[in-house]
Scaffold this motif. Structure first.
Motif, PDB file in Angstrom:
ATOM      1  N   PRO B   5       0.700  -1.449   0.084  1.00  0.00           N
ATOM      2  CA  PRO B   5      -0.076  -0.012   0.016  1.00  0.00           C
ATOM      3  C   PRO B   5       0.845   1.150  -0.071  1.00  0.00           C
ATOM      4  CG  PRO B   5       0.163  -0.872   2.199  1.00  0.00           C
ATOM      5  CD  PRO B   5       0.940  -1.970   1.268  1.00  0.00           C
ATOM      6  N   ILE B   6       1.518   1.453  -0.995  1.00  0.00           N
ATOM      7  CA  ILE B   6       2.452   2.675  -1.304  1.00  0.00           C
ATOM      8  C   ILE B   6       1.762   4.064  -0.977  1.00  0.00           C
ATOM      9  CG2 ILE B   6       2.326   2.592  -3.724  1.00  0.00           C
ATOM     10  CD1 ILE B   6       5.351   3.385  -3.268  1.00  0.00           C
ATOM     11  N   LEU B   7       0.527   4.059  -1.684  1.00  0.00           N
ATOM     12  CA  LEU B   7      -0.001   5.401  -1.498  1.00  0.00           C
ATOM     13  C   LEU B   7      -0.502   5.442  -0.124  1.00  0.00           C
ATOM     14  CD1 LEU B   7      -2.194   4.986  -4.832  1.00  0.00           C
ATOM     15  CD2 LEU B   7      -0.449   6.591  -4.439  1.00  0.00           C
ATOM     16  N   SER B   8      -0.997   4.563   0.677  1.00  0.00           N
ATOM     17  CA  SER B   8      -1.296   4.839   2.174  1.00  0.00           C
ATOM     18  C   SER B   8      -0.015   5.376   2.916  1.00  0.00           C
ATOM     19  CB  SER B   8      -2.025   3.599   2.419  1.00  0.00           C
ATOM     20  OG  SER B   8      -3.179   3.312   2.163  1.00  0.00           O
ATOM     21  N   VAL B  42      11.080  10.072  -1.752  1.00  0.00           N
ATOM     22  CA  VAL B  42      11.711   8.868  -2.469  1.00  0.00           C
ATOM     23  C   VAL B  42      10.656   7.523  -2.765  1.00  0.00           C
ATOM     24  CG1 VAL B  42      13.022   6.601  -1.505  1.00  0.00           C
ATOM     25  CG2 VAL B  42      13.679   9.102  -0.849  1.00  0.00           C
ATOM     26  N   LEU B  43       9.471   7.828  -1.793  1.00  0.00           N
ATOM     27  CA  LEU B  43       8.137   6.928  -2.148  1.00  0.00           C
ATOM     28  C   LEU B  43       7.687   7.393  -3.655  1.00  0.00           C
ATOM     29  CD1 LEU B  43       6.577   6.806   1.089  1.00  0.00           C
ATOM     30  CD2 LEU B  43       7.695   4.741   0.018  1.00  0.00           C
ATOM     31  N   GLY B  44       7.955   8.634  -3.768  1.00  0.00           N
ATOM     32  CA  GLY B  44       7.053   9.100  -4.963  1.00  0.00           C
ATOM     33  C   GLY B  44       7.883   8.556  -6.076  1.00  0.00           C
ATOM     34  N   ILE B  45       9.287   8.659  -5.954  1.00  0.00           N
ATOM     35  CA  ILE B  45      10.209   8.318  -7.219  1.00  0.00           C
ATOM     36  C   ILE B  45       9.931   6.918  -7.577  1.00  0.00           C
ATOM     37  CG2 ILE B  45      12.563   8.066  -7.787  1.00  0.00           C
ATOM     38  CD1 ILE B  45      13.083  10.637  -6.399  1.00  0.00           C
ATOM     39  N   SER B  46       9.828   6.106  -6.295  1.00  0.00           N
ATOM     40  CA  SER B  46       9.495   4.670  -6.626  1.00  0.00           C
ATOM     41  C   SER B  46       8.337   4.424  -7.233  1.00  0.00           C
ATOM     42  CB  SER B  46       9.653   3.866  -5.213  1.00  0.00           C
ATOM     43  OG  SER B  46       8.740   3.977  -4.487  1.00  0.00           O
ATOM     44  N   LEU B  47       7.312   5.169  -6.893  1.00  0.00           N
ATOM     45  CA  LEU B  47       6.066   5.074  -7.557  1.00  0.00           C
ATOM     46  C   LEU B  47       6.067   5.236  -8.963  1.00  0.00           C
ATOM     47  CD1 LEU B  47       3.052   4.742  -6.375  1.00  0.00           C
ATOM     48  CD2 LEU B  47       2.999   7.371  -6.425  1.00  0.00           C
ATOM     49  N   TRP B  48       6.857   6.365  -9.421  1.00  0.00           N
ATOM     50  CA  TRP B  48       7.064   6.643 -10.865  1.00  0.00           C
ATOM     51  C   TRP B  48       7.759   5.457 -11.376  1.00  0.00           C
ATOM     52  CZ3 TRP B  48       9.485  11.669 -12.864  1.00  0.00           C
ATOM     53  CH2 TRP B  48       9.150  11.892 -14.301  1.00  0.00           C
ATOM     54  N   LEU B  49       8.866   5.083 -10.788  1.00  0.00           N
ATOM     55  CA  LEU B  49       9.668   3.844 -11.462  1.00  0.00           C
ATOM     56  C   LEU B  49       8.596   2.388 -11.756  1.00  0.00           C
ATOM     57  CD1 LEU B  49      12.978   4.414  -9.597  1.00  0.00           C
ATOM     58  CD2 LEU B  49      12.475   5.035 -11.895  1.00  0.00           C
ATOM     59  N   GLN B  59      -3.353   2.136 -11.283  1.00  0.00           N
ATOM     60  CA  GLN B  59      -2.372   1.359 -10.890  1.00  0.00           C
ATOM     61  C   GLN B  59      -2.346   1.521  -9.253  1.00  0.00           C
ATOM     62  OE1 GLN B  59       1.220   1.193 -12.886  1.00  0.00           O
ATOM     63  NE2 GLN B  59      -0.204   1.052 -14.931  1.00  0.00           N
ATOM     64  N   PHE B  60      -1.657   0.771  -8.573  1.00  0.00           N
ATOM     65  CA  PHE B  60      -1.673   0.906  -7.161  1.00  0.00           C
ATOM     66  C   PHE B  60      -2.842   0.914  -6.205  1.00  0.00           C
ATOM     67  CE2 PHE B  60       2.171   2.837  -9.176  1.00  0.00           C
ATOM     68  CZ  PHE B  60       3.102   1.967  -8.943  1.00  0.00           C
TER      69      PHE B  60
END
Lengths: 487, 532
Positions: B5-8, B42-49, B59-60
């Protein structure tokens, strides 16, 4: 139906009556020393009565099985929900009183006893299914309330508040009685079911007048515009714990009573009263918002805020559906929490000499001197204004949603646009506390009980409160369904 | 897709940071806020990657049935991804911008910013229409406090105006949302996107949404809260306001108005184009005469946002892509311009343009950055502004050449006011001794401006990185609105071939030799020219 069953159904009221009488004796013989004990016992009695009410709500009681004394009183899920709310508010008002009156050496054991009797009156009000029971409950509540308003005998404002409340309350009762007699005359019955049945076919002019007078009398009790004039004066003059009580428990009872009268007794003629309710709703929202703008006294401002909130509650009533009644109860619940919280916060503001502060100048820059209270007030004000993510927003969504489902889209649009006017003074509250230079007047105040209630209320209306919405929604739905036995 | 749950988590990090900030002292609060925003970056960058370009539309996704009446449903598409990236990218920079300039009630300030970040990510990630509304509207509270507590002299008026203006705009939208939920029987955005509302109802719904988004955007004539709010807000507040909050309006149009009400959108193209044209010209002219730097940039924001609205309602993918790039570019550029103003405001404590002058002499590095962002705002090729303006105007041109013409004059005016601002602040003689004595940028200010400059150049040189994730989503919107697309004003059609050129004159061979020099160019391509 025998009397045993009937008495079984009104057990919460019996508990309140019995404990009220016993506590009255303790108060009479124990004197002022007994006030602490009486307060605690009164709270226990209310808690016991509340726990005896839960089964009716849990079972979704309704219909003939819940009727006691041949249709005089109904222990259905709707009255159970309203009673729980009233009892909870009354317990809160008992908890906050000693801190306030103790300061003035005016704490007397009569206070909890009067609260108990007022609560008993409200208990009867919300369960009444007959005009006579309704009136008895209403007057029992009112008589106790008049005395409570002038509880600070030496304070002229408190005495004035009591007198004003009494005179206008008596006038309202008179109007109500007149309406009831007209209704009785034209329908031949005082029972709600009978009135409903008699009006299925149509509404004669006389019965219409009866309906209007009954609603006008009830509008006094819920302080809906145009019968709201007494509210600011009484709220300002009465001692703050009593004001808190007036703004919460009797409001719940009167609103629940109005809902039952409108939806049950006059339920077959919803079109006849809908426009009255719509007018009262919009007028309350607008007058409550505009009237509050010029106020400098916090209690007066909160009085206008309660007028404003009644307007939103009436929008739920105007829908005249199960969803509308459910939304009303939802709104009432959050309203009680918000009012309790904001009055307690005001109660906690004292200067160095221990005097209570209640004007805007006094709370300037409160966020520097009392950050905790200021933060709670901030949340409560934004919640009252209906700004997400606070629970007050969801309460507004519920009533507007009910209005839209009932096809009253213009009402919803006007109501929500008018709520922006109300937002003005709520954010002014925040402005004074946060944006202005601190005057450092409010330096102390607040007992552990005050803090407990303030923090609980703030947590309930915070985003965390949304986690409770599912449970609360289920309860209000059950309660509202109890009001519509046919559905 | 139910994964991590990366967005949460991205919502949770600023929340935890905000709560912590309330309880610690000033310097700890700064570090807590910076670390929390960096974790989110950092979480945002991993989201983009990890975003699967060309994969599923949403997605997500996460879903939890926590509340009565609506769901806690999160998920992003490419459009939301880009706007989330913009938010998490600007946030640490905002914290840095307030590092020394905010000295009173630092903990609460940082908490307000972290809550702001939470709400902005929430708006873009919400997949339930009421959840969206909650995040959308809740932003009022921290922004009201940021302007009101830490703002300039006239902050109270500005904060009230900001709050009430945007609230009034939004509440009617709430009623429209409730009606839609009742009509469609769901509050899920992906489902509502596929639901066809009756065209008569669409008109009203569109207007209700328009009332909210036009104020947030802001569109002329409901833009007046913006200059007041910008001028009074602290630097970082302005950056967030210009960088992300203004994008909420555009995001609303692209997520709700266009795909949910295609017929109504087509019906109101004239309104949007008309307001956009007026906005570009009027606010550019107003910007020309400003004495206050922040006000000037605020008015330039209104002008740029007008190109966004026009691009969105061009009903073709160029227009929408251009509008999206414009939003991203404007978020970076105007944010950076406010940071540039903040750099010199921190030194001299005035926003008055006339108090500065000749800064190129004593602050050459600052002058270079300021120049880059000025050029990006004008739309110089190689910067993000050029890409944004070019694509969106190309899209609008297919719909209305008149609108494109008027909007383009806005760009000329934009060059006028930005260069005029730059000349007065950075060039010229050093009239004011105190301004001339200001030191150049320090390491912290480098750290703020250099990443934005890099992003501006990246977007200017290789916009494909930013366009690629959004392409399929914009194509989906274009397909959705295709059925309602109004006819453009330039009806190009292939004419019947003619035998001769237009200037062919029968029987006049040789008579025009005297004028041949003048006609030479025209005749060369014509059939007559071949006969010579």
């Amino acid at each position: 139906m025998d009397y045993a069953t009937s008495f079984g159904l009104i057990i919460p009221e019996l508990v309140l009556t019995g404990s009220g009488l016993v506590l009255l004796m303790i108060a009479a013989f124990g004197g002022e020393k007994a006030s602490r004990l009486v307060s605690i016992l009164a709270a226990v009695a209310l808690g016991a009565a509340g726990s005896l009410t839960i089964p009716a709500l849990a079972n979704g009681a309704g219909g003939d099985a819940s009727m006691a004394f041949y249709g005089q009183i109904s222990a259905d899920a709707f009255s159970a929900f309203a009673k729980l709310l009233v009892y909870a508010a009354a317990i809160g008002c008992l908890m906050i009183a000693p801190g306030f009156f103790g300061q003035r050496r005016a704490m007397k054991p009569e206070y909890p006893v009067l609260v108990l009797f007022a609560t008993l009156g409200m208990s009867i009000m919300v369960s009444a299914t007959d005009l006579m029971t309704l009136y008895i409950g209403l007057e029992l509540n009112s008589l106790a309330a008049y005395v409570l308003a002038s509880f600070l005998r030496n304070d002229s404002r408190s005495a004035e508040a009591g007198l004003k409340y009494f005179v206008l309350g008596a006038l309202a009762s008179g109007i109500l009685l007149y309406g009831m007699s007209l209704t009785y005359g034209f329908t031949g019955t005082t029972s709600f079911a009978g009135i409903r049945a008699a009006q299925e076919a149509g509404l004669s002019t006389g019965a219409l007048f009866g309906l209007i007078f009954v609603l006008a009398g009830l509008a006094f009790k819920i302080s809906a515009v145009p019968f709201h004039m007494w509210t600011p004066d009484v709220y300002q003059g009465a001692p703050t714990p009593v004001t808190t009580f007036f703004a919460t428990a009797p409001k719940v009872a009167a609103v629940a009573l109005t809902a039952r009268v409108a939806l049950d007794a006059f339920g077959s003629q919803a079109d006849a009263w809908r426009q009255i309710v719509i007018f009262a709703a919009l007028a309350s929202i607008i007058v409550g918002a505009l009237g509050a703008i010029g106020q400098n006294n916090l209690k007066r401002l909160l009085a206008y805020s309660s007028i404003n909130n009644v307007g939103f509650i009436l929008i739920g009533l105007a829908a005249a559906t199960v969803e509308g009644a459910s939304a009303m109860l939802f709104y009432l619940t959050t309203y009680v929490v918000m009012s309790l919280g904001s009055f307690v916060a005001v109660l906690m503001l004292r200067n160095g000499e221990g005097e209570n502060l209640e004007t805007f100048e006094d709370i300037a820059g409160l966020s520097s001197t009392r950050p905790g209270v200021a933060l709670c007030l901030l949340a409560l004000m934004f919640s009252l204004a209906g700004i997400p993510p606070l629970l007050g927003f969801w309460a507004k969504v519920e009533v507007f949603n009910a209005a839209i489902q009932a096809g009253l889209v213009p009402l919803a649009v006007i109501g929500i646009a008018a709520s922006v006017i109300g937002a003005f003074y709520y954010i002014k509250f925040v402005k004074v506390m946060y944006f202005e230079e601190p005057v450092g007047r409010a330096t102390k105040g607040g007992s552990a009980a005050h803090w407990a209630i303030l923090i609980i209320c703030t947590l309930l209306i915070s985003p965390l409160g949304f986690l409770l919405t599912r449970g609360l929604q289920a309860m209000t739905d059950t309660a509202a369904a109890g009001l519509f036995p046919g559905v | 897709m139910e994964g991590f749950p990366i967005l949460s988590l991205m919502l949770l990090v600023p929340l935890v940071g905000a709560v912590l900030c309330m309880f610690v002292n000033a310097s700890t609060a700064r570090w807590v806020a910076l670390i929390a925003t960096l974790i989110d970056l950092v979480l945002g960058i991993s989201l983009w990657l990890n975003f699967d370009i060309g994969g599923a539309q949403w997605q997500f996704t996460e879903r939890a049935n926590l509340f009565a009446g609506f769901e806690y449903a999160l998920g992003i598409d490419g459009i939301a991804l880009m706007l989330i990236m913009l938010s998490v990218f600007l946030m640490p920079i905002c914290i840095l911008a307030s590092w020394t300039s905010v000295t009173k009630r630092v903990g609460e300030y940082m908490a307000a910013f972290l809550v702001m970040e939470l709400l902005m990510i929430g708006v873009f990630a919400a997949q339930d229409i009421l959840l969206f509304y909650i995040f959308f509207e809740a932003g009022l509270i921290p922004m009201y406090l940021i302007i009101g507590i830490w703002g300039g002299d006239d902050r109270i008026y500005a904060s009230f105006k900001f709050f009430l203006y945007t609230l009034l705009g939004s509440v009617v939208m709430l009623i429209a949302m409730l009606w839609m939920i009742q009509e469609a029987g769901t509050s899920s955005i992906p489902v509502l996107l596929q639901y066809d509302f009756p065209p008569e109802a669409q008109t009203w719904l569109w207007l209700a949404f328009f009332a909210s988004f036009a104020v947030k955007m802001p569109m002329w004539p409901v833009h007046t809260w913006l200059p007041a709010a910008h001028v009074q807000a602290p630097t970082a507040g302005s950056v967030i306001l210009a960088g992300v909050l203004l994008k909420l309006g555009g995001y609303g149009f692209i997520r709700f108005s266009l795909p949910m009400f295609p017929e109504a959108s087509a019906q109101f193209v004239w309104l949007v184009f008309g307001l956009s044209m007026i906005a570009v010209v009027v606010t550019s002219l107003i910007a020309l005469v400003q004495h206050d730097m922040k006000k000037l940039i605020a008015y330039s924001s209104v002008a740029h946002m007008a190109i966004v609205t026009a691009g969105l309602f061009a009903f073709n993918s160029q227009g929408i892509e251009g509008a999206m790039v414009m939003m991203l570019s404007h978020g970076l550029v105007s944010g950076a311009l406010f940071l540039c103003v903040g750099v010199i405001y921190d030194r001299l404590h005035t926003r008055e343009i006339a108090r500065y002058g000749g800064l190129a002499t004593n602050m050459p590095r600052y002058a270079l950055f300021f120049l880059l962002f000025t050029m990006a705002s004008i739309g110089l090729p190689g910067t993000s502004g050029f890409v944004a303006e070019f694509i969106s105007l190309a899209g609008i041109y297919q719909m209305s050449s008149t609108t494109t013409f008027v909007l383009t004059t806005g760009i000329i005016l934009g060059a006028g006011y930005m260069l005029y601002l730059y000349r007065r602040v950075v060039f010229g003689e050093q009239k004011n001794a105190d301004a001339a004595a200001m030191p150049d940028m320090n390491a912290r200010e480098w750290l703020m401006l250099a990443p934005v400059a890099a992003a501006v150049l990246w977007m200017g040189v290789y916009p494909e990185s930013f366009l690629a994730p959004m392409r399929s989503d914009i194509a989906a919107i274009e397909a959705r609105i295709a059925r309602a697309t109004p006819a453009g004003d330039a009806q190009l059609e292939a004419g019947a071939p003619r035998d001769h050129a237009a200037n062919y004159m029968a029987g006049e061979h040789g008579s025009g030799h005297g004028a041949e020099g003048e006609h030479g160019a025209a005749e060369e391509g014509g059939s007559e020219g071949a006969e010579h």
